[in-house]
Design an enzyme around this catalytic site. Sequence first.
Site, PDB file in Angstrom:
ATOM      1  N   LYS A  66       0.731  -1.213  -0.152  1.00 30.21           N
ATOM      2  CA  LYS A  66       0.065   0.050   0.083  1.00 30.21           C
ATOM      3  C   LYS A  66       1.049   1.214  -0.055  1.00 30.21           C
ATOM      4  O   LYS A  66       1.703   1.372   0.935  1.00 30.21           O
ATOM      5  CB  LYS A  66      -0.882  -0.087   1.281  1.00 30.21           C
ATOM      6  CG  LYS A  66      -1.976   1.189   0.860  1.00 30.21           C
ATOM      7  CD  LYS A  66      -2.923   1.412   2.250  1.00 30.21           C
ATOM      8  CE  LYS A  66      -1.964   2.500   3.102  1.00 30.21           C
ATOM      9  NZ  LYS A  66      -1.440   3.854   2.365  1.00 30.21           N
ATOM     10  N   GLY A  72       6.961   4.427   8.671  1.00 27.96           N
ATOM     11  CA  GLY A  72       6.195   5.516   9.072  1.00 27.96           C
ATOM     12  C   GLY A  72       6.188   6.081  10.466  1.00 27.96           C
ATOM     13  O   GLY A  72       7.151   5.888  11.049  1.00 27.96           O
ATOM     14  N   GLU A 106       3.203   6.323  16.051  1.00 23.59           N
ATOM     15  CA  GLU A 106       2.037   6.084  16.644  1.00 23.59           C
ATOM     16  C   GLU A 106       1.195   5.254  15.619  1.00 23.59           C
ATOM     17  O   GLU A 106       0.254   4.342  15.894  1.00 23.59           O
ATOM     18  CB  GLU A 106       1.195   7.308  16.556  1.00 23.59           C
ATOM     19  CG  GLU A 106       1.503   8.102  17.772  1.00 23.59           C
ATOM     20  CD  GLU A 106       1.158   9.636  17.923  1.00 23.59           C
ATOM     21  OE1 GLU A 106       0.966  10.545  16.958  1.00 23.59           O
ATOM     22  OE2 GLU A 106       1.219  10.326  19.090  1.00 23.59           O
ATOM     23  N   GLU A 116      10.037   0.326  10.679  1.00 27.20           N
ATOM     24  CA  GLU A 116      10.920   1.569  10.297  1.00 27.20           C
ATOM     25  C   GLU A 116      10.411   2.986  10.879  1.00 27.20           C
ATOM     26  O   GLU A 116       9.604   3.359   9.753  1.00 27.20           O
ATOM     27  CB  GLU A 116      11.687   1.505   9.159  1.00 27.20           C
ATOM     28  CG  GLU A 116      12.975   2.318   8.852  1.00 27.20           C
ATOM     29  CD  GLU A 116      12.759   3.770   8.404  1.00 27.20           C
ATOM     30  OE1 GLU A 116      13.002   4.465   9.287  1.00 27.20           O
ATOM     31  OE2 GLU A 116      12.873   3.567   7.326  1.00 27.20           O
ATOM     32  N   CYS A 125      13.560  10.149   7.983  1.00 25.19           N
ATOM     33  CA  CYS A 125      13.370   9.566   9.122  1.00 25.19           C
ATOM     34  C   CYS A 125      14.760   9.776  10.107  1.00 25.19           C
ATOM     35  O   CYS A 125      14.687   9.805  11.290  1.00 25.19           O
ATOM     36  CB  CYS A 125      13.091   8.257   9.112  1.00 25.19           C
ATOM     37  SG  CYS A 125      13.507   7.313   7.937  1.00 25.19           S
ATOM     38  N   GLU A 169       9.926  14.892  16.148  1.00 23.04           N
ATOM     39  CA  GLU A 169      10.377  14.845  14.971  1.00 23.04           C
ATOM     40  C   GLU A 169       9.383  15.955  14.069  1.00 23.04           C
ATOM     41  O   GLU A 169       8.092  15.930  13.960  1.00 23.04           O
ATOM     42  CB  GLU A 169      10.045  13.518  14.472  1.00 23.04           C
ATOM     43  CG  GLU A 169      10.743  13.380  12.971  1.00 23.04           C
ATOM     44  CD  GLU A 169      10.402  11.630  12.390  1.00 23.04           C
ATOM     45  OE1 GLU A 169       9.208  11.258  12.702  1.00 23.04           O
ATOM     46  OE2 GLU A 169      11.225  11.125  12.100  1.00 23.04           O
TER      47      GLU A 169
HETATM   48  P1  ADP Z   1       3.496   9.799   7.807  1.00 18.40           P
HETATM   49  O1  ADP Z   1       3.744  10.785   9.233  1.00 18.40           O
HETATM   50  O2  ADP Z   1       4.901   9.493   7.070  1.00 18.40           O
HETATM   51  O3  ADP Z   1       2.495  10.262   6.940  1.00 18.40           O
HETATM   52  P2  ADP Z   1       2.010   7.654   8.627  1.00 18.40           P
HETATM   53  O4  ADP Z   1       2.302   6.654   9.901  1.00 18.40           O
HETATM   54  O5  ADP Z   1       0.748   8.450   8.965  1.00 18.40           O
HETATM   55  O6  ADP Z   1       3.233   8.370   8.693  1.00 18.40           O
HETATM   56  O7  ADP Z   1       1.745   7.030   7.305  1.00 18.40           O
HETATM   57  C1  ADP Z   1       2.686   5.949   6.730  1.00 18.40           C
HETATM   58  C2  ADP Z   1       1.847   4.988   6.111  1.00 18.40           C
HETATM   59  O8  ADP Z   1       1.020   4.453   6.876  1.00 18.40           O
HETATM   60  C3  ADP Z   1       0.870   5.528   4.832  1.00 18.40           C
HETATM   61  O9  ADP Z   1       0.950   4.622   3.754  1.00 18.40           O
HETATM   62  C4  ADP Z   1      -0.274   5.805   5.653  1.00 18.40           C
HETATM   63  O10 ADP Z   1      -1.464   5.609   4.691  1.00 18.40           O
HETATM   64  C5  ADP Z   1      -0.155   4.110   6.520  1.00 18.40           C
HETATM   65  N1  ADP Z   1      -1.280   4.263   7.526  1.00 18.40           N
HETATM   66  C6  ADP Z   1      -1.824   5.440   8.239  1.00 18.40           C
HETATM   67  N2  ADP Z   1      -2.601   4.745   9.239  1.00 18.40           N
HETATM   68  C7  ADP Z   1      -2.627   3.748   9.179  1.00 18.40           C
HETATM   69  C8  ADP Z   1      -3.450   2.833   9.926  1.00 18.40           C
HETATM   70  N3  ADP Z   1      -4.100   3.041  10.885  1.00 18.40           N
HETATM   71  N4  ADP Z   1      -3.186   1.289   9.627  1.00 18.40           N
HETATM   72  C9  ADP Z   1      -2.319   1.175   8.403  1.00 18.40           C
HETATM   73  N5  ADP Z   1      -1.759   1.815   7.701  1.00 18.40           N
HETATM   74  C10 ADP Z   1      -1.703   3.321   8.244  1.00 18.40           C
END
Ligand code: ADP
Length: 429
Positions: free
Chosen positions: A149, A202, A205, A224, A258, A355
């Site tokens: 994804k 990502g 949280e 990561e 990161c 961050e």
């Molecule tokens: P960033 O701050 O890099 O945007 P995120 O963790 O929000 O970090 O996003 C990184 C990835 O995780 C993206 O592909 C986002 O769509 C996905 N993502 C965000 N929330 C969820 C969730 N609840 N479950 C699975 N994937 C998620």
Amino acid sequence: ATEQVIAQVAEGDEADVQLAVEAARKAFDTGDWPKMDARDRGMLLFRLADLIEKNIDEIAALETLDNGKPISDSRNVDLPLVIDCYRYYAGWADKNHGKTIPIRGNYHCYTRHEPLGVAGQIIPWNFPLLMQAWKWAPALAAGCTSVLKTAEQTPLSALRIGELAMEAGFPKGVVNIISGFGPTAGAALVKHPGVDKIAFTGHFETAQIIMKEAAKTIKRVTFELGGKSPNVIFADADLDAAVEGAYIGLYLNQGQCCCAGSRVFVEESIHDEFIEKMIAMAKDRKLGDPFDPSTEQGPQVDKDQFDKIMSFIQKGKDQGATCAMGGERAADNGYYIQPTLFTDVSDDMSIATDEIFGPVMSVLKFKDYNEAIERANSTFYGLAAAVWTRDVKKAHSFAAAVRAGTIWVNCYDVFDAAAPFGGYKMSGI
Ligand code: ADP
């Protein structure tokens, strides 16, 4: 860059994840993929790398359009790393050996390295193609199938790589790409019992949500996550090299790394000279159209990130740090932020703990080695760190004392497919 819409992309949801996982399952459970000679799997990865290389200008342009990063970075930094990553793991496909183990008794005991199955892979927007490569290449070399994804901010370039994977001849169902949002498509992937593992890059949280949900089906996870990496410059360092390293270590990719060296610790006696030299270097940084080959800094990825970074800058000012450079929006149109530098930063200010993921450098003064180690480690992150010194003993003892996955010595942001990348503490698993 222009605040204009560039494309509409189909939004994948739970039903699409279902189809993708079914396809990946079928390819893994009954398809040709696991039966294929490992060396032939490697050949497909080599072929994919060749196709990317052949189309490098087009793909680099797509990455810049998608993310906003300068074309010179996409073309000369991201894409070469992507190609190298596929080639590196292509070479591993047939070198994944098990062991024979001399156990007691008249038995023959051995291990086989087997592919885990369907890998669910969730990636961010800061290095879209490189993150796809870091997820795809090792999983595919090992014989897994993938449902990836992409980040909702950057869905485009991965789809082009998907087309090239088809052209390279990957069997049907081996790679599947979903464009969609995290809480819908991402969550559906994490929940799906047909997925054996989640590899995620990502925010921590999000990882906490994923880990909790993955526990229900005992999925393996690799994470990561973020960082607040200390970049420590001792008085005996080559100062010009350290300034340049700190500049790249923070401002590269609009600060959206990161492993960004976002806490720059400078020994007291060289502090003022460091600031002077850093400002002299960063004030000439060229912001502008990401498609201009001379542009060094593009816009932040979207309005959300832009607003978040601007609010951190405001907090830095409110909490009493000195904004010695930048600190403002850099253009009327587009999400550009001036390269920003804070001095008089103390360890408890939010610009020193959180961050920021933007072009905002916090410089902190220190007196001696022990203090530097203690303050470098006083973070719940542990992704990267760097040390600048001419003293070899100090460099190695620093590398052992600082809890971070990667420690650079007299350099920063040196990446190689052969070198591991990951973190301690809240920076990942
Ligand atoms: P960033 O701050 O890099 O945007 P995120 O963790 O929000 O970090 O996003 C990184 C990835 O995780 C993206 O592909 C986002 O769509 C996905 N993502 C965000 N929330 C969820 C969730 N609840 N479950 C699975 N994937 C998620």
